[in-house]
Design an enzyme around this catalytic site. Structure first.
Site, PDB file in Angstrom:
ATOM      1  CD  GLU A 139      43.878  41.124  37.474  1.00 30.27           C
ATOM      2  OE1 GLU A 139      43.260  41.777  38.341  1.00 30.27           O
ATOM      3  OE2 GLU A 139      45.027  40.668  37.665  1.00 30.27           O
ATOM      4  CG  ASP A 148      46.584  38.056  34.319  1.00 31.85           C
ATOM      5  OD1 ASP A 148      47.185  38.917  33.642  1.00 31.85           O
ATOM      6  OD2 ASP A 148      46.273  38.235  35.511  1.00 31.85           O
TER       7      ASP A 148
END
Length: 426
Positions: free
Chosen positions: A131, A188
């Protein structure tokens, strides 16, 4: 003052309180120390291959991270939104250069980006994670800083792209050997890196960026997006640990993994997926996840039944992850006023000095996020919904903050410059 550590990803058997990727263990009131010197070479757990060792480090032994259930993804060409528009072209705005040569980016680069391109999470044991690498790459493109982008992407490629597929291991710890102990991904992070590579390819015309973006996007589309779910496409937080086969209350979702502005652009590199339907499902799930008197979504949501509910084994909190939901909504320029209303009500106004973590069962704060960067999120929402100008104090980042609030602050500024520039005019 609470010092609880909030877990980011699920455990199949029971809740484990552990540091979250990109989230400080105790984010309020911390002075970000200078990062310790640590080796940054590739350190990968021996003999793990692509076997997922649990939902990001939480013990699902023996899970085959490469196994994909039938009909997980049903690629289809997105429909053109305008006559003559080619299928798969982006609906979103281009990122490159929107931040410009901002002093805030230079300060961020000096504080959080090592010489080799590792993004340091200063409040989380100086770890790095997919991330954070994705956010750093996005900010480098926004600053039109190709040299720093190359450094961050080079480190990411060498140290996190170590699975047998095209997805990234989610966590790299400088004080552990091997530095990558868990081969599970974080979706993500994969989305953010693929989006950043897409923007870099568009900005700088580099074919290798486009190829890498496509490989990652096609892979997480195939392995982590459930296109045939009754709720619409579901974004699983990782390959292992969140599907119905992994948990009694599965599939589990986390709405902060719907990176809406990324989905508006990934059609450039992976047009076979219906990204518009992924956006629609995220907005609809948000509308169905107004829990308790506050009407806020929890971090982890069970999509097993028709009626969505907080996931088993997790505190039903609106917390570190979920504060990104309105960031991504506003950045993409989507949603109705009522979709933002619970966040506006919670945050009360753009001058709030701290943001609450809320127990959705009674709507009461249980902890506070006190670093100033967090307050850029209410400012962005007020800008998007009412055209409220950003406060002068939030038009540049403040020194001495940790990685996560500083990153969110810069992302909010990029979103405002891309989509709501009038909010930043004097």
């Amino acid at each position: 003052m609470s010092r609880r550590m909030v877990s980011t990803l699920a455990c199949a058997a029971a809740l484990l309180l552990a540091p979250a990727p990109g989230r400080a263990q105790s984010p309020q009131g911390l002075q970000a120390p200078q990062p310790a010197q640590a080796a940054e070479g590739t350190q990968v757990a021996q003999g793990q291959g692509a076997q997922g060792q649990g939902a990001q480090g939480q013990g699902l032994q023996g899970m085959d991270a490469t196994t994909v259930p039938p009909a997980t993804a049903v690629p289809s060409l997105p429909q053109a939104t305008n006559p003559g528009e080619a299928p798969g072209r982006a609906a979103g705005l281009a990122l490159a250069g929107t931040l410009g040569d901002d002093p805030s980016w230079r300060a961020y680069r000096a504080r959080f980006v090592t010489e080799k391109g590792r993004i340091i999470d200063t409040a989380n044991g100086f770890i790095s994670h997919s991330e954070g690498q994705g956010y750093g790459m996005l900010l480098a493109v926004a600053a039109n800083d190709r040299a720093t982008f190359e450094r961050i992407w080079g480190w990411t490629r060498a140290n996190l792209l170590v699975r047998s597929d095209e997805l990234m291991a989610w966590r790299w710890a400088p004080d552990q050997r091997p530095a990558v102990a868990d081969m599970n991904n974080a979706t993500d992070g994969d989305i953010l890196v693929a989006w950043a590579l897409t923007e870099a390819a568009e900005a700088w015309g580099e074919p290798s960026y486009r190829t890498a973006a496509r490989r990652i996007a096609v892979e997480f589309g195939r392995k982590t997006i459930l296109f045939r779910d009754a709720h619409g496409p579901l974004v699983l937080p990782a390959v292992a640990g969140f599907a119905a086969r992994d948990r009694a209350d599965g599939p589990l979702v986390n709405l902060s993994y719907w990176v809406f502005p990324a989905f508006q652009r990934l059609g450039i590199v992976a047009p076979e997926y219906d990204w518009a339907s992924v956006i629609r499902s995220g907005v609809e799930i948000l509308r169905q996840s107004r829990f308790g008197p506050s009407g806020l979504p929890t971090e982890w949501i069970s999509a097993k039944e028709e009626a969505l509910r907080p996931a088993d084994g997790f505190p039903p909190l609106f917390s570190y992850n979920a504060i990104r939901i309105p960031l991504y909504l506003a950045w993409a320029g989507i949603g109705r006023p009522e979709d933002y209303a619970p966040f506006r009500t919670l945050w009360g106004g753009i001058d709030r000095e701290r943001l609450p973590i809320v127990d959705t069962r009674d709507g009461r704060p249980v902890e506070w996020l006190t670093e100033p960067g967090y307050t850029a999120l209410p400012a962005l929402v007020a800008c998007a919904q009412e055209g409220t100008p950003f406060p002068e104090s939030l038009r540049s980042v403040q020194d001495g903050q940790n990685y996560y609030p500083t990153t969110l602050h810069l992302l909010a500024l990029v979103a405002a410059r891309m989509r709501y520039p009038s909010c930043l005019r004097s």
